[in-house]
Write a protein that holds these residues in place. Structure first.
Motif, PDB file in Angstrom:
ATOM      1  N   VAL A 109     -26.854   5.566  16.925  1.00 15.24           N
ATOM      2  CA  VAL A 109     -26.425   6.442  18.015  1.00 15.24           C
ATOM      3  C   VAL A 109     -27.456   7.565  18.202  1.00 15.24           C
ATOM      4  O   VAL A 109     -27.869   8.185  17.219  1.00 15.24           O
ATOM      5  CB  VAL A 109     -25.039   7.068  17.686  1.00 15.24           C
ATOM      6  N   PRO A 110     -27.904   7.834  19.444  1.00 15.41           N
ATOM      7  CA  PRO A 110     -28.886   8.895  19.674  1.00 15.41           C
ATOM      8  C   PRO A 110     -28.434  10.276  19.172  1.00 15.41           C
ATOM      9  O   PRO A 110     -29.253  11.079  18.739  1.00 15.41           O
ATOM     10  CB  PRO A 110     -29.066   8.901  21.197  1.00 15.41           C
ATOM     11  N   GLY A 111     -27.139  10.549  19.208  1.00 14.72           N
ATOM     12  CA  GLY A 111     -26.630  11.833  18.715  1.00 14.72           C
ATOM     13  C   GLY A 111     -26.886  12.023  17.230  1.00 14.72           C
ATOM     14  O   GLY A 111     -27.106  13.149  16.769  1.00 14.72           O
ATOM     15  N   ASP A 112     -26.890  10.930  16.477  1.00 15.76           N
ATOM     16  CA  ASP A 112     -27.187  11.004  15.044  1.00 15.76           C
ATOM     17  C   ASP A 112     -28.641  11.414  14.821  1.00 15.76           C
ATOM     18  O   ASP A 112     -28.947  12.166  13.895  1.00 15.76           O
ATOM     19  CB  ASP A 112     -26.913   9.658  14.366  1.00 15.76           C
TER      20      ASP A 112
ATOM     21  N   LYS B   9     -34.672   7.262  21.995  1.00 14.21           N
ATOM     22  CA  LYS B   9     -33.837   8.457  21.824  1.00 14.21           C
ATOM     23  C   LYS B   9     -33.131   8.464  20.482  1.00 14.21           C
ATOM     24  O   LYS B   9     -32.790   9.514  19.970  1.00 14.21           O
ATOM     25  CB  LYS B   9     -32.809   8.550  22.954  1.00 14.21           C
ATOM     26  N   ALA B  10     -32.909   7.288  19.920  1.00 12.09           N
ATOM     27  CA  ALA B  10     -32.209   7.175  18.640  1.00 12.09           C
ATOM     28  C   ALA B  10     -33.176   7.114  17.454  1.00 12.09           C
ATOM     29  O   ALA B  10     -32.756   6.908  16.326  1.00 12.09           O
ATOM     30  CB  ALA B  10     -31.310   5.941  18.637  1.00 12.09           C
TER      31      ALA B  10
ATOM     32  N   GLU C 201     -32.138  18.328  13.593  1.00 10.14           N
ATOM     33  CA  GLU C 201     -31.689  19.710  13.384  1.00 10.14           C
ATOM     34  C   GLU C 201     -31.542  20.054  11.909  1.00 10.14           C
ATOM     35  O   GLU C 201     -31.809  21.179  11.501  1.00 10.14           O
ATOM     36  CB  GLU C 201     -30.370  19.946  14.113  1.00 10.14           C
TER      37      GLU C 201
ATOM     38  N   SER D  31     -33.271   3.855  25.125  1.00 13.98           N
ATOM     39  CA  SER D  31     -32.202   4.332  24.243  1.00 13.98           C
ATOM     40  C   SER D  31     -32.606   4.199  22.779  1.00 13.98           C
ATOM     41  O   SER D  31     -32.213   5.019  21.947  1.00 13.98           O
ATOM     42  CB  SER D  31     -30.895   3.585  24.514  1.00 13.98           C
TER      43      SER D  31
ATOM     44  N   LYS E  15     -30.432  13.323  16.792  1.00 15.05           N
ATOM     45  CA  LYS E  15     -30.515  14.756  17.089  1.00 15.05           C
ATOM     46  C   LYS E  15     -29.997  15.574  15.906  1.00 15.05           C
ATOM     47  O   LYS E  15     -30.592  16.582  15.524  1.00 15.05           O
ATOM     48  CB  LYS E  15     -29.715  15.063  18.353  1.00 15.05           C
ATOM     49  N   GLU E  16     -28.911  15.129  15.326  1.00  9.69           N
ATOM     50  CA  GLU E  16     -28.335  15.800  14.152  1.00  9.69           C
ATOM     51  C   GLU E  16     -29.321  15.774  12.979  1.00  9.69           C
ATOM     52  O   GLU E  16     -29.488  16.770  12.270  1.00  9.69           O
ATOM     53  CB  GLU E  16     -27.024  15.107  13.766  1.00  9.69           C
TER      54      GLU E  16
END
Length: 153
Positions: free
Chosen positions: A62-65, A8-9, A71, A5, A67-68
């Motif tokens: 957070v892994p979503g951060d 991923k982050a 991008e 994890s 990815k953001e």
């Protein structure tokens, strides 16, 4: 947080100018989420005047951060240079891959990909035996072909 994890982050940031330090990198990626850690590897030679090797890693909470950030920041400009932002890859062990002191065919990664199973080895040996078990005389079965002309009925 587990290593998977954490990976991923974490984002890789390449193409950094020498003026960029950990604080600047943190400030640049802060809009995308909470930055947990920033690492900028030092040059391998201690005598080098460079502050870092031109790349770094930014770890988010957070892994979503992450990815953001990829991008929005990939191919953007930071201190006059276009930076590359991508997902971080796991670090290879020093005894794996090119540059290691172990022969490539003795490394675990290579063996896992290229090793031949016992069943395949047995099949290959049986096929080889099948090829070697041909009749002794290669001319066997060719009698009568030495006659030239049409066959007499």
């Amino acid at each position: 947080m587990t290593d998977a994890s954490r990976l991923k982050a974490t984002v890789y940031v390449g193409g950094l100018d020498n003026a960029v330090d950990e604080r600047i990198l943190t400030d640049a990626f802060l809009p995308f989420g909470v930055v947990v850690d920033v690492t900028m590897p030092k040059p391998e030679q201690q005598s080098s005047p460079e502050p870092h090797r031109g790349f770094g890693y930014v770890e988010f909470e957070v892994p979503g951060d992450a990815k953001e950030a990829i991008e929005n920041m990939d191919q953007s400009e930071l201190y006059g240079r276009v930076i590359k932002v991508a997902a971080a890859k796991p670090q290879k062990e020093s005894n794996e891959g090119l540059g290691s002191k172990t022969a490539i065919w003795e490394q675990e990664g290579w063996l896992a990909t290229h090793a031949v199973s016992d069943e395949d080895r047995l099949d290959a040996e049986n096929a080889k035996r099948g090829i070697d078990s041909r009749p002794g005389d290669p001319m066997q079965g060719l009698e009568g072909l030495d006659v030239v002309g049409p066959k007499v009925a």
